[in-house]
Every structure is written in structure tokens, then in C-alpha cells.
Design a protein around this motif. Structure first.
Motif, PDB file in Angstrom:
ATOM      1  N   VAL A 139       0.839  -1.199   0.000  1.00  0.00           N
ATOM      2  CA  VAL A 139       0.000   0.000   0.000  1.00  0.00           C
ATOM      3  C   VAL A 139       0.876   1.252   0.000  1.00  0.00           C
ATOM      4  O   VAL A 139       1.918   1.313   0.668  1.00  0.00           O
ATOM      5  CB  VAL A 139      -0.929  -0.015   1.230  1.00  0.00           C
ATOM      6  CG1 VAL A 139      -1.631   1.326   1.392  1.00  0.00           C
ATOM      7  CG2 VAL A 139      -1.946  -1.133   1.096  1.00  0.00           C
ATOM      8  N   ASP A 140       0.457   2.265  -0.778  1.00  0.00           N
ATOM      9  CA  ASP A 140       1.092   3.588  -0.831  1.00  0.00           C
ATOM     10  C   ASP A 140       2.495   3.568  -1.456  1.00  0.00           C
ATOM     11  O   ASP A 140       3.250   4.527  -1.298  1.00  0.00           O
ATOM     12  CB  ASP A 140       1.158   4.225   0.560  1.00  0.00           C
ATOM     13  CG  ASP A 140      -0.220   4.502   1.130  1.00  0.00           C
ATOM     14  OD1 ASP A 140      -1.137   4.764   0.320  1.00  0.00           O
ATOM     15  OD2 ASP A 140      -0.394   4.444   2.357  1.00  0.00           O
ATOM     16  N   GLU A 141       2.848   2.476  -2.155  1.00  0.00           N
ATOM     17  CA  GLU A 141       4.094   2.441  -2.902  1.00  0.00           C
ATOM     18  C   GLU A 141       3.781   2.179  -4.376  1.00  0.00           C
ATOM     19  O   GLU A 141       2.926   1.359  -4.700  1.00  0.00           O
ATOM     20  CB  GLU A 141       5.039   1.362  -2.360  1.00  0.00           C
ATOM     21  CG  GLU A 141       5.653   1.725  -1.018  1.00  0.00           C
ATOM     22  CD  GLU A 141       6.768   0.765  -0.626  1.00  0.00           C
ATOM     23  OE1 GLU A 141       7.162  -0.066  -1.472  1.00  0.00           O
ATOM     24  OE2 GLU A 141       7.229   0.845   0.529  1.00  0.00           O
ATOM     25  N   GLU A 142       4.505   2.840  -5.251  1.00  0.00           N
ATOM     26  CA  GLU A 142       4.213   2.807  -6.668  1.00  0.00           C
ATOM     27  C   GLU A 142       4.524   1.436  -7.278  1.00  0.00           C
ATOM     28  O   GLU A 142       5.570   0.842  -7.017  1.00  0.00           O
ATOM     29  CB  GLU A 142       5.038   3.878  -7.374  1.00  0.00           C
ATOM     30  CG  GLU A 142       4.531   4.264  -8.750  1.00  0.00           C
ATOM     31  CD  GLU A 142       5.232   5.505  -9.269  1.00  0.00           C
ATOM     32  OE1 GLU A 142       4.551   6.526  -9.473  1.00  0.00           O
ATOM     33  OE2 GLU A 142       6.471   5.445  -9.467  1.00  0.00           O
ATOM     34  N   THR A 174      -0.366   3.619  -7.717  1.00  0.00           N
ATOM     35  CA  THR A 174      -0.221   3.438  -6.273  1.00  0.00           C
ATOM     36  C   THR A 174      -1.548   2.975  -5.685  1.00  0.00           C
ATOM     37  O   THR A 174      -2.565   3.672  -5.809  1.00  0.00           O
ATOM     38  CB  THR A 174       0.207   4.755  -5.590  1.00  0.00           C
ATOM     39  OG1 THR A 174       1.448   5.189  -6.155  1.00  0.00           O
ATOM     40  CG2 THR A 174       0.385   4.546  -4.089  1.00  0.00           C
ATOM     41  N   HIS A 176      -4.154   2.104  -2.632  1.00  0.00           N
ATOM     42  CA  HIS A 176      -4.432   2.718  -1.328  1.00  0.00           C
ATOM     43  C   HIS A 176      -5.059   1.744  -0.335  1.00  0.00           C
ATOM     44  O   HIS A 176      -5.262   2.101   0.829  1.00  0.00           O
ATOM     45  CB  HIS A 176      -5.354   3.930  -1.506  1.00  0.00           C
ATOM     46  CG  HIS A 176      -4.777   4.983  -2.401  1.00  0.00           C
ATOM     47  ND1 HIS A 176      -3.708   5.771  -2.034  1.00  0.00           N
ATOM     48  CD2 HIS A 176      -5.098   5.366  -3.662  1.00  0.00           C
ATOM     49  CE1 HIS A 176      -3.405   6.597  -3.007  1.00  0.00           C
ATOM     50  NE2 HIS A 176      -4.233   6.369  -4.021  1.00  0.00           N
ATOM     51  N   ASP A 202      -0.387  -4.480   3.320  1.00  0.00           N
ATOM     52  CA  ASP A 202      -0.133  -3.280   4.118  1.00  0.00           C
ATOM     53  C   ASP A 202       0.803  -3.675   5.257  1.00  0.00           C
ATOM     54  O   ASP A 202       0.355  -4.196   6.285  1.00  0.00           O
ATOM     55  CB  ASP A 202      -1.451  -2.713   4.662  1.00  0.00           C
ATOM     56  CG  ASP A 202      -1.261  -1.383   5.356  1.00  0.00           C
ATOM     57  OD1 ASP A 202      -0.104  -1.019   5.645  1.00  0.00           O
ATOM     58  OD2 ASP A 202      -2.270  -0.693   5.619  1.00  0.00           O
ATOM     59  N   SER A 240     -10.677  -2.093   2.626  1.00  0.00           N
ATOM     60  CA  SER A 240      -9.704  -1.648   3.625  1.00  0.00           C
ATOM     61  C   SER A 240     -10.169  -1.952   5.039  1.00  0.00           C
ATOM     62  O   SER A 240      -9.389  -2.419   5.880  1.00  0.00           O
ATOM     63  CB  SER A 240      -9.420  -0.154   3.457  1.00  0.00           C
ATOM     64  OG  SER A 240     -10.609   0.601   3.633  1.00  0.00           O
TER      65      SER A 240
END
Length: 315
Positions: A139-142, A174, A176, A202, A240
Motif C-alpha cells: 500500500v502507498d508504494e508505486e 499506487t 491505497h 499493508d 480496507s
């Protein structure tokens, strides 16, 4: 005498004319009543909707359409919290299983269709283009994917937004929310879309999987679970919140039993079905959520829920 006879015949003719007129009017009224009765009883509007197939693979679209007469408004519910308000369209499931697709037309006509999604991916054929790139990410990484092959147009859908996210041979995206996603690539040279499965995790959430034992922050656990379930009931992102609870408290066991008490009624179900029910169960307020934890582990073996309908005044 001749005048009297003629006058009598005239009166008789007029009487017969009135009788025929009354009969004609009665026939018109009777026909109108029959038409109104037929319209109200026999010509009631019925729903005319269908789905193209009720058995799908993970990378196949569910095609839905409605042809109900004079319809103005549609709500399609796909059994996992997702909805659509178009008359016709397609939808793709990210998780295998059995679902009930519900359609409501103009707020009154209802129909439902059972759908089974298999945990397999149909092979993409007749294509000169392939996808290269990782099969996992965080999560949150390209994430970077490349299209290999001859084509001039590339449309990428990464499965999180249900739309085209990136255009071009190289796609950077990316995520989420954690989950299993099916990336779809459509080109001007391929007969069918090309698919690529990627698992997003995550790490921060995984580091927080230590259970708080009863007596040491039990209220914190109760409030955390209740808040996540309420978020699902309020229409927040399902994946999520759902997978957070499954990982942190249920050791990834989606079949943990849930005892639900709502408005003096009690029932038992599994955790996945309960959470799915929150997405289309109406206005629900989650009052309390407690866990029964296995003595030999930190995994919950039972979830007890107290909730009520927002339309019911709590005493």
C-alpha cells in the motif's frame, strides 16, 4: 283518427330511438370500465432485466441490462457493497464466491440474480501484447507494469477504481488499500483485454497484529472493531476496513462465527456474510462488538455484535 295514429307512431319511434341511444351509451361505459380494469389488473408493469451469464471467472465481466417499460431509475447491487445506477453495464468481481445481484427499478420493482465467481482466470488469447511486472506490492508504494508487444494505444485499469487509471505503454500506479487485484490492459491490437493479478499488502497493518488481551485495553479493541464495522455500514471502503479486521483480529479466518443481536432478534452467521450484510442491510448502528479469543493463540474464535436499526428508537 289519422292524425292520432300518426302521432302515436311518432312517439313510438322516438321511444325506440332513445332506447338505442341508452344501449349505445351503456356499451361505451361498459367498454371503458373493462379497459380500465384490464389496465389496472392485467397490464401492471413488470421488471424486464437479465444478466448475460451467472457463472464467471475472476477476470470476466458481469454484463447486466434492463428493458423494463418506462423505467426511469435503476439501482444494481452486486452483493459485495458495490452498486451501479445505469440501465446497462458491466461489473467485475475481485473475489471469488457466490453473490446475489439485486436490481431495483424506480424504487418499487425488484429482481435478483444468483452469480457464482470462480477462483480461476480465463486465458487471454489472440493477443500480441503481454504484461511484465511484479505480482505483489504494498500500500502507498508505486507499482510499475510494462506492456510488451506491438500496439499504439494502451489503457490500464488497476482494479481499485473500476475505470481507466493510466494510458501508455508504461503504467505507474499506487494502491491505497490491500487486497487481490486484477489489472486489465486494453490495446488497439488485442482482440481481448490482457490481465495481470497482483497482491497488495499493508506492512504497517501487519505489524499491528498483536492482540490486546482482555483486561489490558479491552475497551480499545471493542471500540476499534465497532468503528470499522460502522464504517462499512456507512458505505466507506469495504476492502480496507474488512481486511483490516480479518488480519488483525481473526488471523485471516473469514468464517469465524458471528452472533448478532438486533432489535431483540438474534442470529448466527460467519464474519464475511455479516460484513456483506452491512453493505445492503439498511441503516444499521453498531452498538458493541466483542471477541472470544482462543486460549492457545491470539485469534478470535467468536464475535458477538449488538446493533440496532437507525429507524428504530433505542430505549
Amino acid at each position: 283518427m289519422a292524425e292520432t295514429t300518426t302521432s302515436g307512431k311518432s312517439v313510438s319511434s322516438n321511444s325506440q330511438g332513445y332506447i338505442f341511444l341508452y344501449i349505445f351509451i351503456a356499451i361505451i361505459i361498459l367498454a371503458a370500465l373493462i379497459f380500465l380494469f384490464k389496465s389496472s389488473v392485467f397490464d401492471k408493469r413488470t421488471i424486464d432485466a437479465r444478466i448475460l451469464r451467472n457463472e464467471l471467472s475472476l477476470n470476466e465481466d458481469l454484463v447486466f441490462t434492463d428493458n423494463t417499460r418506462n423505467a426511469k431509475k435503476w439501482i444494481w447491487e452486486f452483493g459485495n457493497g458495490a452498486k451501479a445506477t445505469s440501465q446497462n453495464g458491466t461489473y467485475r468481481y475481485l473475489k471469488s464466491g457466490s453473490y446475489i445481484v439485486r436490481l431495483t427499478v424506480d424504487g418499487e420493482l425488484k429482481e435478483q440474480f444468483p452469480v457464482t465467481v470462480r477462483d480461476t482466470v480465463a486465458a487471454a488469447i489472440d493477443t500480441l501484447v503481454t504484461i511484465s511486472g511484479p505480482t505483489s506490492g504494498v500500500v502507498d508504494e508505486e507499482v510499475r507494469l510494462e506492456a510488451d508487444g506491438k500496439a499504439s494505444q494502451f489503457d490500464w485499469s488497476f482494479g481499485e477504481t473500476n475505470r481507466v487509471d493510466v494510458k501508455g505503454r508504461t503504467a505507474l500506479y499506487t494502491y491505497h488499500a490491500p487486497g487481490k487485484y486484477l489489472v486489465k490492459l486494453t490495446t488497439d491490437k488485442s482482440h481481448r483485454p490482457i490481465f495481470h493479478t497482483i497482491f497488495i499488502t499493508d506492512p504497517n497493518a501487519e505489524l499491528e497484529t498483536d492482540m490486546v488481551v482482555p483486561g489490558e485495553g479491552e475497551r480499545k479493541v471493542i471500540d476499534d472493531i465497532r468503528a470499522r464495522l460502522q464504517a462499512i455500514a456507512n458505505g466507506a471502503d469495504f476492502n480496507s476496513n474488512y481486511y483490516y479486521l480479518v488480519r488483525k483480529y481473526l488471523c485471516n479466518n473469514e468464517k469465524v462465527t458471528v452472533n448478532v443481536e438486533q432489535d431483540s432478534a438474534k442470529k448466527a452467521t460467519d464474519f464475511y456474510s455479516y460484513c456483506m450484510g452491512l453493505t445492503f442491510g439498511g441503516e444499521i448502528v453498531v452498538d458493541e462488538a466483542q471477541l472470544t479469543i482462543s486460549p492457545s493463540s491470539t485469534c478470535a474464535t467468536l464475535v458477538n455484535i449488538k446493533q440496532h436499526s437507525a429507524k428504530t428508537v433505542k430505549k
